[in-house]
Design a protein around this motif. Structure first.
Motif, mmCIF file in Angstrom:
data_model
loop_
_atom_site.group_PDB
_atom_site.id
_atom_site.type_symbol
_atom_site.label_atom_id
_atom_site.label_comp_id
_atom_site.label_asym_id
_atom_site.label_seq_id
_atom_site.Cartn_x
_atom_site.Cartn_y
_atom_site.Cartn_z
ATOM 1 N N PHE A 220 -10.449 -8.612 -6.084
ATOM 2 C CA PHE A 220 -9.374 -7.823 -5.826
ATOM 3 C C PHE A 220 -9.344 -7.848 -4.377
ATOM 4 O O PHE A 220 -10.100 -9.088 -3.331
ATOM 5 C CB PHE A 220 -9.723 -6.152 -6.062
ATOM 6 C CG PHE A 220 -11.230 -5.355 -5.455
ATOM 7 C CD1 PHE A 220 -10.228 -5.239 -3.724
ATOM 8 C CD2 PHE A 220 -12.282 -5.459 -5.747
ATOM 9 C CE1 PHE A 220 -11.962 -4.412 -3.125
ATOM 10 C CE2 PHE A 220 -13.557 -5.082 -4.862
ATOM 11 C CZ PHE A 220 -12.863 -4.652 -3.683
ATOM 12 N N VAL A 221 -8.117 -7.096 -4.190
ATOM 13 C CA VAL A 221 -8.021 -7.557 -2.324
ATOM 14 C C VAL A 221 -6.900 -6.633 -2.223
ATOM 15 O O VAL A 221 -5.878 -5.750 -2.467
ATOM 16 C CB VAL A 221 -6.472 -9.070 -2.345
ATOM 17 C CG1 VAL A 221 -5.543 -9.200 -3.084
ATOM 18 C CG2 VAL A 221 -6.727 -9.262 -1.006
ATOM 19 N N GLY A 222 -7.041 -6.090 -0.517
ATOM 20 C CA GLY A 222 -5.914 -5.289 -0.103
ATOM 21 C C GLY A 222 -5.138 -5.656 0.608
ATOM 22 O O GLY A 222 -4.698 -7.225 0.935
ATOM 23 N N ASP A 223 -3.720 -5.261 0.331
ATOM 24 C CA ASP A 223 -2.271 -5.824 0.848
ATOM 25 C C ASP A 223 -1.454 -5.735 2.394
ATOM 26 O O ASP A 223 -0.976 -6.085 3.016
ATOM 27 C CB ASP A 223 -0.883 -5.347 0.231
ATOM 28 C CG ASP A 223 -0.533 -3.756 -0.481
ATOM 29 O OD1 ASP A 223 -1.783 -3.131 1.040
ATOM 30 O OD2 ASP A 223 0.336 -3.068 0.767
ATOM 31 N N LYS A 248 -7.209 -6.650 -9.402
ATOM 32 C CA LYS A 248 -6.040 -6.136 -9.266
ATOM 33 C C LYS A 248 -6.096 -6.280 -7.260
ATOM 34 O O LYS A 248 -6.573 -6.579 -6.261
ATOM 35 C CB LYS A 248 -7.384 -4.671 -8.589
ATOM 36 C CG LYS A 248 -7.311 -3.782 -10.412
ATOM 37 C CD LYS A 248 -7.796 -2.484 -10.073
ATOM 38 C CE LYS A 248 -7.408 -1.713 -11.381
ATOM 39 N NZ LYS A 248 -8.084 -0.388 -11.199
ATOM 40 N N MET A 249 -4.717 -4.925 -7.283
ATOM 41 C CA MET A 249 -4.564 -5.373 -5.179
ATOM 42 C C MET A 249 -4.554 -4.037 -5.062
ATOM 43 O O MET A 249 -3.678 -3.226 -5.872
ATOM 44 C CB MET A 249 -2.867 -6.343 -5.223
ATOM 45 C CG MET A 249 -2.268 -5.950 -3.747
ATOM 46 S SD MET A 249 -1.433 -6.440 -3.200
ATOM 47 C CE MET A 249 0.077 -6.639 -4.127
ATOM 48 N N TYR A 250 -4.847 -3.737 -3.716
ATOM 49 C CA TYR A 250 -4.929 -2.335 -3.655
ATOM 50 C C TYR A 250 -3.847 -1.946 -2.101
ATOM 51 O O TYR A 250 -4.295 -2.433 -1.357
ATOM 52 C CB TYR A 250 -6.206 -1.484 -3.426
ATOM 53 C CG TYR A 250 -7.415 -1.516 -4.275
ATOM 54 C CD1 TYR A 250 -7.478 -0.170 -5.220
ATOM 55 C CD2 TYR A 250 -7.874 -2.464 -5.042
ATOM 56 C CE1 TYR A 250 -8.618 -0.134 -6.102
ATOM 57 C CE2 TYR A 250 -8.525 -2.821 -5.847
ATOM 58 C CZ TYR A 250 -9.205 -1.700 -6.564
ATOM 59 O OH TYR A 250 -9.706 -1.545 -7.897
ATOM 60 N N LYS A 251 -2.938 -0.938 -2.281
ATOM 61 C CA LYS A 251 -2.245 -1.091 -1.513
ATOM 62 C C LYS A 251 -2.153 -0.016 0.000
ATOM 63 O O LYS A 251 -3.363 1.125 -0.558
ATOM 64 C CB LYS A 251 -0.805 -0.742 -1.858
ATOM 65 C CG LYS A 251 0.312 -1.286 -2.999
ATOM 66 C CD LYS A 251 1.155 -0.521 -4.511
ATOM 67 C CE LYS A 251 2.260 -1.801 -4.727
ATOM 68 N NZ LYS A 251 3.047 -0.993 -5.319
#
Length: 287
Positions: A220-223, A248-251
């Protein structure tokens, strides 16, 4: 905080061991931490956990690594081996990569003594540890030295070129930004750049062009971090080859948000995703 602040720190509720294992590349012995659940009966799968820190700082014991390791063990029983690989300011590439890969080979060669299966390994790491996870997995794919059941390169540091939009634009974000990213890569690739050599894929796995026969992957990664685009590109390349990927990408999230603000609901969601996905892939590809 001193360099040795947490060295050798023990984790309550699980077995703790420290060893020094031989390098296969002429380097110094590699300090490794070994963690097991209590009251083990029979062999367990092995997970190599590789800590992060931009290739320039960190240790297996630095927060929150020990908590991460314990949670892996509590989610599904495994033996975790965490190498204290050499950091770039003391020894640039390939030192860290060699230490991590040598640790994996040592674990396979000593599987019976360690009480682990020799045919199904897991590899996980965050940030630069995610980059090393991807690099170790890539070499294992290429050489067939070790069978990686699945990998977890979490928000991995994998592209030294820093030419994606997120790598260029994330200048004023917290924790890790374009400037610190450049420092990390400049340190890690110092010897390669001084010799004007081509950067190998084991140093920067985003340079790899062949994604066939990779193991299943969780990330996963943040945007709001430099690694957003390179993580998405990596995931898309794997999916294109039919690899089983959970992503998953976390806004609204910056680098290492799950570790730096663990009580935030979105951080709790990311943590839940990490261990739920790990449990799912463990049951599917290891158990």
């Amino acid at each position: 905080m001193t360099k040795l602040a947490f060295k050798g720190k023990k984790v309550k509720g699980i077995q703790n061991e420290e060893r020094f294992i031989p390098s296969k590349n002429g380097g110094p012995d590699i300090r490794v931490r070994i963690f097991k659940p209590l009251n083990v009966n029979g062999k367990l799968p092995c997970l190599e956990y590789i800590y992060g820190g931009g290739y320039i700082i960190g240790s297996p014991e630095m927060m929150p690594n020990l908590d991460i390791i314990k949670q892996f063990i509590e989610t599904r029983p495994c033996v975790v081996i965490a190498p204290a690989y050499r950091r770039a300011l003391e020894a640039p590439y390939p030192a860290a990569f060699n230490d991590c890969y040598d640790t994996l080979l040592w674990a396979k060669e000593n599987a019976d003594e360690l009480g682990i299966y020799e045919d199904k390994f897991m590899v996980a790491g965050h940030s630069a540890g995610g980059g090393l996870t991807a690099a170790v997995t890539l070499k294992a794919r290429d050489t067939q030295d070790v069978n990686i059941a699945f990998q977890m390169p979490i928000y991995p540091m994998i592209d030294d070129r820093q030419n994606t939009a997120s790598a260029k634009e994330m200048v004023d974000v917290p924790a890790w930004n374009a400037k610190s990213n450049k420092k990390g890569w400049d340190s890690y690739l110092k010897d390669i750049r001084e010799k004007n050599e081509e950067v190998p894929t084991y140093a920067a796995p985003a340079r790899n062009k062949d994604y066939k026969n990779f193991p299943p992957t969780i990330t996963f990664v943040g945007d709001l971090e430099p690694f957003k685009d390179e993580t998405i590109n990596y995931v898309e390349e794997l999916k294109h080859e039919g690899i089983d990927v959970k992503f998953k990408m976390y806004k609204g999230c910056f680098h290492s948000f799950d570790a730096l603000v663990p009580k935030a609901q979105i951080s709790k969601d990311a943590t839940k995703f990490t261990y739920d996905a790990y449990g799912e892939f463990y049951d599917k590809y290891v158990k």
